[in-house]
Scaffold this motif. Structure first.
Motif, PDB file in Angstrom:
ATOM      1  N   LYS A 292       0.942  -1.224   0.041  1.00 29.41           N
ATOM      2  CA  LYS A 292      -0.061  -0.054  -0.006  1.00 29.41           C
ATOM      3  C   LYS A 292       0.886   1.217   0.133  1.00 29.41           C
TER       4      LYS A 292
ATOM      5  N   ARG B 200       2.506   1.744  -3.348  1.00 36.84           N
ATOM      6  CA  ARG B 200       1.467   2.252  -4.351  1.00 36.84           C
ATOM      7  C   ARG B 200       1.324   3.772  -4.034  1.00 36.84           C
ATOM      8  N   GLU B 201       1.060   4.170  -2.796  1.00 34.69           N
ATOM      9  CA  GLU B 201       1.035   5.605  -2.473  1.00 34.69           C
ATOM     10  C   GLU B 201       2.137   6.447  -2.683  1.00 34.69           C
TER      11      GLU B 201
ATOM     12  N   ASP C 285       4.454   5.723  -5.270  1.00 29.47           N
ATOM     13  CA  ASP C 285       4.369   5.502  -6.744  1.00 29.47           C
ATOM     14  C   ASP C 285       3.239   6.949  -7.334  1.00 29.47           C
TER      15      ASP C 285
END
Length: 146
Positions: A117, A120-121, A123
């Motif tokens: 998570k 992803r954040e 990125d």
């Protein structure tokens, strides 16, 4: 240091803890199997010994021999009781090891999900930053051409 970089060593430690707990489960399981085999051997020997006692009794034995057979039979009974106790202890240890392994595995998987998570954040934040920089560059370039 960003959150992803800080979490990676924590995740690695959690993974090592899961592996170690898994090894403990395997070891406890092997110990239980060994103790169960010992009980099986004792039980077989007890049956064999009982058969020998019957055969000797049919052939005729003295009272001393009968007492000796009986004392040894009691020793076998005690050994069987002790071995059953060892098996119970091993079962308890195995159950505790499994519980610890499950808890560590759940923690590891939770940390792993958190890391995904956060990656992803990170990125998304990087893409936004790059887009913002690109937009700013395009805006400045457009001002220069006017």
């Amino acid at each position: 240091m960003n959150r992803v970089a800080r979490l990676k060593p924590v995740l690695r430690i959690a993974e090592l803890e899961v592996d170690k707990a898994g090894q403990m489960v395997a070891s406890a399981s092997q110990q239980l199997k060994t103790e169960q085999q010992k009980l099986q051997q004792l039980t077989s020997y007890q049956q064999e010994y009982g058969q020998r006692m019957i055969t000797a009794g049919q052939a005729g034995i003295t009272a001393d021999q009968l007492r000796m057979y009986d004392r040894f039979r009691e020793q076998l009974e005690n050994a069987l009781t002790h071995q059953q106790s060892r098996i119970t202890q091993c079962e308890t240890v195995l159950a505790n090891c499994k519980t610890q392994w499950q808890a560590k595995d759940i923690r590891f998987k939770s940390l792993e999900k958190l890391l995904v998570k956060l990656e992803r954040e990170a990125d998304v934040a990087l893409q936004k930053s790059e887009q913002k920089n690109h937009d700013e560059f395009a805006r400045r370039s457009a001002k220069r051409h006017w």
